[in-house]
Design a protein around this motif. Structure first.
Motif, PDB file in Angstrom:
ATOM      1  N   LEU A   1      -5.649  -0.125   4.088  1.00  0.00           N
ATOM      2  CA  LEU A   1      -5.356   0.229   2.380  1.00  0.00           C
ATOM      3  C   LEU A   1      -6.378   1.347   2.074  1.00  0.00           C
ATOM      4  CD1 LEU A   1      -5.505  -3.406   0.908  1.00  0.00           C
ATOM      5  CD2 LEU A   1      -3.848  -1.762   1.067  1.00  0.00           C
TER       6      LEU A   1
ATOM      7  N   ASP B   1      -4.707   2.867  -3.144  1.00  0.00           N
ATOM      8  CA  ASP B   1      -4.076   1.558  -2.955  1.00  0.00           C
ATOM      9  C   ASP B   1      -4.645   0.505  -3.705  1.00  0.00           C
ATOM     10  OD1 ASP B   1      -2.062   2.765  -1.384  1.00  0.00           O
ATOM     11  OD2 ASP B   1      -2.876   2.083   0.503  1.00  0.00           O
ATOM     12  N   ILE B   2      -5.885   0.293  -3.317  1.00  0.00           N
ATOM     13  CA  ILE B   2      -6.628  -0.973  -4.086  1.00  0.00           C
ATOM     14  C   ILE B   2      -6.751  -0.616  -5.634  1.00  0.00           C
ATOM     15  CG2 ILE B   2      -8.985  -2.021  -4.132  1.00  0.00           C
ATOM     16  CD1 ILE B   2      -9.242  -1.405  -1.369  1.00  0.00           C
TER      17      ILE B   2
ATOM     18  N   ALA C   1      -3.120  -1.701  -6.838  1.00  0.00           N
ATOM     19  CA  ALA C   1      -3.261  -3.115  -6.876  1.00  0.00           C
ATOM     20  C   ALA C   1      -3.894  -3.779  -8.025  1.00  0.00           C
ATOM     21  CB  ALA C   1      -3.765  -3.510  -5.391  1.00  0.00           C
TER      22      ALA C   1
ATOM     23  N   TYR D   1      -9.044  -7.743  -0.786  1.00  0.00           N
ATOM     24  CA  TYR D   1      -7.663  -7.310  -0.583  1.00  0.00           C
ATOM     25  C   TYR D   1      -7.152  -7.119   0.857  1.00  0.00           C
ATOM     26  CZ  TYR D   1      -8.893  -5.664  -5.337  1.00  0.00           C
ATOM     27  OH  TYR D   1      -9.361  -5.601  -6.541  1.00  0.00           O
TER      28      TYR D   1
ATOM     29  N   GLY E   1      -3.816  -5.540   2.921  1.00  0.00           N
ATOM     30  CA  GLY E   1      -2.595  -5.163   3.185  1.00  0.00           C
ATOM     31  C   GLY E   1      -1.617  -5.584   4.060  1.00  0.00           C
TER      32      GLY E   1
ATOM     33  N   ARG F   1       5.156  -1.792   1.585  1.00  0.00           N
ATOM     34  CA  ARG F   1       3.688  -1.865   1.423  1.00  0.00           C
ATOM     35  C   ARG F   1       3.224  -3.014   0.243  1.00  0.00           C
ATOM     36  NH1 ARG F   1       0.451   2.286   0.839  1.00  0.00           N
ATOM     37  NH2 ARG F   1      -1.043   1.373   2.379  1.00  0.00           N
ATOM     38  N   CYS F   2       2.733  -4.023   0.780  1.00  0.00           N
ATOM     39  CA  CYS F   2       2.156  -4.930  -0.062  1.00  0.00           C
ATOM     40  C   CYS F   2       0.746  -5.267   0.043  1.00  0.00           C
ATOM     41  CB  CYS F   2       2.957  -6.222   0.153  1.00  0.00           C
ATOM     42  SG  CYS F   2       4.719  -5.991  -0.312  1.00  0.00           S
ATOM     43  N   VAL F   3       0.307  -5.739  -0.940  1.00  0.00           N
ATOM     44  CA  VAL F   3      -1.302  -6.531  -0.939  1.00  0.00           C
ATOM     45  C   VAL F   3      -1.450  -7.926  -1.365  1.00  0.00           C
ATOM     46  CG1 VAL F   3      -3.451  -6.161  -1.763  1.00  0.00           C
ATOM     47  CG2 VAL F   3      -1.997  -3.988  -1.685  1.00  0.00           C
ATOM     48  N   GLU F   4      -2.049  -8.572  -0.619  1.00  0.00           N
ATOM     49  CA  GLU F   4      -2.533  -9.851  -1.064  1.00  0.00           C
ATOM     50  C   GLU F   4      -3.615  -9.799  -1.586  1.00  0.00           C
ATOM     51  OE1 GLU F   4      -2.853 -14.555   0.873  1.00  0.00           O
ATOM     52  OE2 GLU F   4      -1.734 -12.821   1.987  1.00  0.00           O
ATOM     53  N   ILE F   5      -4.081 -10.595  -2.698  1.00  0.00           N
ATOM     54  CA  ILE F   5      -5.287 -10.335  -3.090  1.00  0.00           C
ATOM     55  C   ILE F   5      -5.936 -11.749  -3.260  1.00  0.00           C
ATOM     56  CG2 ILE F   5      -6.741  -9.626  -5.171  1.00  0.00           C
ATOM     57  CD1 ILE F   5      -4.280  -7.751  -5.793  1.00  0.00           C
TER      58      ILE F   5
ATOM     59  N   HIS G   1      -0.099 -11.544  -5.370  1.00  0.00           N
ATOM     60  CA  HIS G   1       0.521 -10.527  -4.362  1.00  0.00           C
ATOM     61  C   HIS G   1       1.286  -9.306  -5.202  1.00  0.00           C
ATOM     62  CE1 HIS G   1       0.707 -14.331  -2.010  1.00  0.00           C
ATOM     63  NE2 HIS G   1       0.730 -13.552  -1.076  1.00  0.00           N
TER      64      HIS G   1
END
Length: 93
Positions: free
Chosen positions: A3, A7-8, A11, A31, A33, A41-45, A76
């Protein structure tokens, strides 16, 4: 996936716009990715309350918690589509 700072930032914007149920200022974030099955492209937080967190543990790596309710949340977001997907509390033991 790696990431970038952009990106962050995206997000975080998506998280804040999509989540109104929780007071997000009370949570530290981690975070992570990933690429979903559609190639997006996804992010799990992972979010943990400041009260429930040891910053030293957060800096060492992913904080894995088996329970904790709203003290620990998972969110997500999809960066490719620029959408907030969900936020859920960690399950209770």
């Amino acid at each position: 996936t790696n990431l970038t700072c952009d990106d962050i930032e995206l997000a975080e914007q998506l998280l804040r716009a999509g989540s109104t149920e929780y007071k997000l200022a009370k949570y530290y974030r981690q975070y992570f990715g990933y690429i979903n099955e559609k190639g997006e492209r996804c992010v799990e937080i992972d979010l943990s309350t400041i009260v429930n967190s040891d910053i030293r543990r957060l800096l060492k790596g992913r904080l894995l918690v088996e329970d904790g309710g709203t003290g620990f949340l998972h969110a997500h977001v999809n960066l490719s589509r620029k959408v907030f997907l969900d936020i859920v509390p960690n399950s209770n033991a």
